[in-house]
Design a protein around this motif. Structure first.
Motif, PDB file in Angstrom:
ATOM      1  N   LYS A 189       0.834  -1.208   0.000  1.00  0.00           N
ATOM      2  CA  LYS A 189       0.000   0.000   0.000  1.00  0.00           C
ATOM      3  C   LYS A 189       0.871   1.260   0.000  1.00  0.00           C
ATOM      4  CE  LYS A 189      -4.229  -1.772   0.314  1.00  0.00           C
ATOM      5  NZ  LYS A 189      -5.118  -1.670  -0.849  1.00  0.00           N
ATOM      6  N   GLN A 224       2.411   1.679  -3.340  1.00  0.00           N
ATOM      7  CA  GLN A 224       1.386   2.128  -4.294  1.00  0.00           C
ATOM      8  C   GLN A 224       1.180   3.637  -4.185  1.00  0.00           C
ATOM      9  OE1 GLN A 224      -2.618   0.505  -3.733  1.00  0.00           O
ATOM     10  NE2 GLN A 224      -2.756   0.195  -5.946  1.00  0.00           N
ATOM     11  N   GLU A 225       1.156   4.126  -2.948  1.00  0.00           N
ATOM     12  CA  GLU A 225       0.990   5.568  -2.752  1.00  0.00           C
ATOM     13  C   GLU A 225       2.187   6.349  -3.285  1.00  0.00           C
ATOM     14  OE1 GLU A 225      -0.031   6.441   1.348  1.00  0.00           O
ATOM     15  OE2 GLU A 225      -1.630   4.939   1.204  1.00  0.00           O
ATOM     16  N   ASP A 226       3.386   5.801  -3.030  1.00  0.00           N
ATOM     17  CA  ASP A 226       4.600   6.462  -3.526  1.00  0.00           C
ATOM     18  C   ASP A 226       4.518   6.721  -5.031  1.00  0.00           C
ATOM     19  OD1 ASP A 226       5.659   6.374  -1.024  1.00  0.00           O
ATOM     20  OD2 ASP A 226       7.215   4.871  -1.456  1.00  0.00           O
ATOM     21  N   TYR A 227       3.918   5.782  -5.732  1.00  0.00           N
ATOM     22  CA  TYR A 227       3.890   5.856  -7.189  1.00  0.00           C
ATOM     23  C   TYR A 227       2.613   6.480  -7.752  1.00  0.00           C
ATOM     24  CZ  TYR A 227       8.221   3.385  -8.138  1.00  0.00           C
ATOM     25  OH  TYR A 227       9.544   3.050  -8.258  1.00  0.00           O
ATOM     26  N   GLN A 228       1.745   6.864  -6.857  1.00  0.00           N
ATOM     27  CA  GLN A 228       0.421   7.313  -7.273  1.00  0.00           C
ATOM     28  C   GLN A 228       0.412   8.321  -8.420  1.00  0.00           C
ATOM     29  OE1 GLN A 228      -1.857   8.332  -3.897  1.00  0.00           O
ATOM     30  NE2 GLN A 228      -3.804   8.333  -4.987  1.00  0.00           N
ATOM     31  N   ASN A 229       1.305   9.303  -8.347  1.00  0.00           N
ATOM     32  CA  ASN A 229       1.261  10.358  -9.366  1.00  0.00           C
ATOM     33  C   ASN A 229       2.356  10.241 -10.414  1.00  0.00           C
ATOM     34  OD1 ASN A 229      -0.961  11.709  -8.109  1.00  0.00           O
ATOM     35  ND2 ASN A 229       0.485  12.373  -6.517  1.00  0.00           N
ATOM     36  N   GLN A 277       2.856   3.047 -12.349  1.00  0.00           N
ATOM     37  CA  GLN A 277       2.064   2.890 -11.139  1.00  0.00           C
ATOM     38  C   GLN A 277       2.030   1.445 -10.681  1.00  0.00           C
ATOM     39  OE1 GLN A 277      -1.652   5.026 -12.111  1.00  0.00           O
ATOM     40  NE2 GLN A 277      -0.414   6.798 -11.559  1.00  0.00           N
TER      41      GLN A 277
END
Lengths: 214, 267, 214
Positions: free
Chosen positions: A43, A46-51, A55
């Motif tokens: 999780k 996943q957030e690290d790569y969100q933008n 992804q």
């Protein structure tokens, strides 16, 4: 061999980045000690790569790095060869996805025609269908369902993300049982009728035996 | 998976009849009666929940009549559906009869409407799914996957499909093996003629043909072949004027009599 | 189509991720307007990834993502060595799965060729086959069957979930025409093999303690 979370994240990132295909959580957890919460790590990653342009996406209980969908147009030169699916294959795939686990008899019941040779074959070869065990009914028919590869191909996190599945469920349209037995796929007159309004447990209902040479 | 789906066209689109026009007669591209019914139902231009099954039955029967007028070969399925819809229509029009054995006409109509809704739902779902087809088209995977040198675990690149295909191929190979044709185990016509000839001139009264069957019959198939051969032998000998044959009703017993004797009855 | 640097970075990231080979700066600059300084973008992206598990590396004039070198050891500890099975091995495995318990002679009879020494070894080493006792026939030949690991590999819960003859026919993997190997007017069709859905009774075999080396 530090246990620092950043090191965990780096390792997880490397493992996932190296792979073409989605990796299951079970397999990923092999890289860590038992006390590491891999799900939480995933999780965070996943957030690290969100933008970013790449992804981390979830496919069932498997995970993979994929390019961000909004960049599609600019990446068009990476587009792979396209294979055309027949209408019968698309319908069959949809039925397998929405009604899983589903038997061949149910697919035929819903489509109103026998499954022709090769329709399942192409879906199988693509790696989108898998056996989901046999039903505990006379004849013990094989049931089919979809795979991680299917989710990956169609950009779905889980089966519940299938377009419109909730509405179809609510409308009662995800019931694969014969609506009526007046005519069958084989075109035999059969009376009396099964009553469609009394849903039974999915595992209990009895399949209509179909002529296997269909 | 490198096998992707074309978003824009489906291969059998061209085979689909045009949706315009009131009655579609072209049979190509349709997959069975349910497919036709769904197509006809769309012509009513109402939500399938509000479809008139009575009207739909009429549309279908008209479609079948038109197809037959044009000498299109309709598979049995289409005709069975027509018969069933005609039956349903008559029941919908007649006053309801109390019967616990059968569902009411309304229930049967509702079941058909449900089937059409369900098929349409899956057809739409298939289209929605194809819309989402993205991997390799809009979303891409790692182009240069890495593997690492040191190994303590071996895995194999083999799928269930590979396994099933290998087995299927093996079995198919066996199907293609030499076909052995076993010697016939039937009562031949030559044998029947020979046997019947031995009785010729010795059948003064009308006698049932079955009495001339050989005495030792092995099994059902052998018996049937003996009946067929003996009958054929009798016809052959009647043509040669050796015997007379009589059968008084359809499927009745067949009698034979020697031609030399003075029978009075004949067919 | 914004010119915002973040969007440039995202695109560059995605292009490098999806590419099948390291990309030169000239090739990369095709993705951007002329006024974009690709070299500077690459440097920025490289810095972004500096401490991550994946790094942007320069090879000559070309650029590519690679997993961080310091993770190599941890990755290689677990990373599987993916092998391909020979055609003969897959066929043998399939026959063992469908006809178990099956003897070597039976496998050879079905495949129509003798089994080379290495084929069973490979399957045995992979952990997919195990001895299933000796048959009570002259010579008391050893029989083989599949293992739990086999089920894991193919995503099956139990051997019974393996698609049967009828399912293979439906999937177009087996010819649907009847498998007649003798044309007979005795009215019986002879199938060349037993249906795998009807495993032979276990009673036909004597379980004997086997030494673990097979």
């Amino acid at each position: 061999m530090t246990d620092h979370p950043v090191e965990h994240l780096r390792l997880l990132e490397a493992v996932l980045f190296a792979s073409k295909e989605p990796l299951g959580e079970k397999k990923l957890s092999n890289y860590f000690n038992e006390d590491v919460d891999v799900k939480a790590l995933l999780k965070t990653l996943q957030e690290d790569y969100q933008n970013r342009g790449v992804q981390l996406v979830q496919r069932g209980n498997a995970w993979a790095f994929r390019t961000a969908e909004d960049l599609a147009e600019k990446l068009s030169e990476h587009r792979a060869n396209v294979k055309t699916l027949s209408r019968a294959a698309i319908e069959t795939l949809a039925i397998c996805a929405y009604h899983q686990p589903v038997t061949r008899a149910e697919i035929e019941e819903i489509r109103g025609v026998s499954l022709s040779k090769g329709t399942l074959d192409v879906l199988f070869e693509a790696g989108w269908l898998k056996p989901r065990g046999r039903r505990r009914t006379p004849g013990r028919p094989m049931t089919w369902g979809t795979t991680i590869e299917f989710l990956d191909q169609f950009g779905l996190e889980k089966i519940d993300d299938l377009p419109g599945i909730e509405e179809l469920k609510t409308a009662g349209l995800l019931d694969a049982r014969p609506a009526i037995n007046a005519y069958t796929v084989r075109g035999e007159m059969e009376l009396p009728f099964d009553h469609p309004d009394q849903p039974e447990s999915e595992d209990d209902f009895i399949e209509e035996p179909l002529d296997e040479n269909g | 998976m490198e096998n992707l789906i074309d978003l824009d066209k489906h291969e059998d689109d061209d085979l689909r009849p045009k949706r315009k026009g009131t009655l579609i007669i072209d049979l190509e591209g349709f997959e069975g009666p349910l497919d036709i019914l769904l197509e006809l139902a769309r012509e009513q231009k109402v939500d399938l929940i509000h479809i008139s099954i009575l009207h739909l039955a009429d549309q279908y029967l008209q479609w079948v009549a038109e197809a037959r007028r044009k000498n299109l070969e309709l598979a049995a399925d289409y005709l069975v559906m027509a018969a069933w819809l005609a039956y349903l229509k008559s029941r919908l029009l007649l006053p309801a009869q109390a019967s616990e054995e059968e569902p009411s006409a309304e229930e049967m109509a509702a079941a058909l409407a449900f089937q059409l809704q369900r098929l349409e739902a899956m057809r739409n779902a298939g289209e929605a799914l194809i819309e989402r087809n993205s991997l390799g088209l809009r979303i891409f995977k790692r182009g240069m996957p890495e593997t690492f040198g040191k190994l303590d675990e071996v895995s194999y690149d083999v799928t269930l499909y590979d396994l099933m295909k290998a087995y299927g191929d093996q079995m198919n190979k066996h199907v293609d093996q030499t076909l052995h044709i076993e010697p016939m185990d039937l009562y031949s016509m030559d044998m029947a003629i020979e046997r019947l000839r031995s009785f010729i001139g010795n059948i003064p009264e009308w006698t049932m043909l079955v009495q001339f069957l050989p005495t030792e019959l092995k099994n059902n198939l052998h018996t049937r072949s003996a009946i067929a051969s003996t009958f054929a032998a009798a016809l052959e000998m009647a043509r040669d004027g050796k015997i007379k044959i009589r059968q008084s009703e359809t499927f009745g017993h067949i009698y034979i009599q020697s031609n030399e004797s003075r029978g009075t009855e004949h067919d």
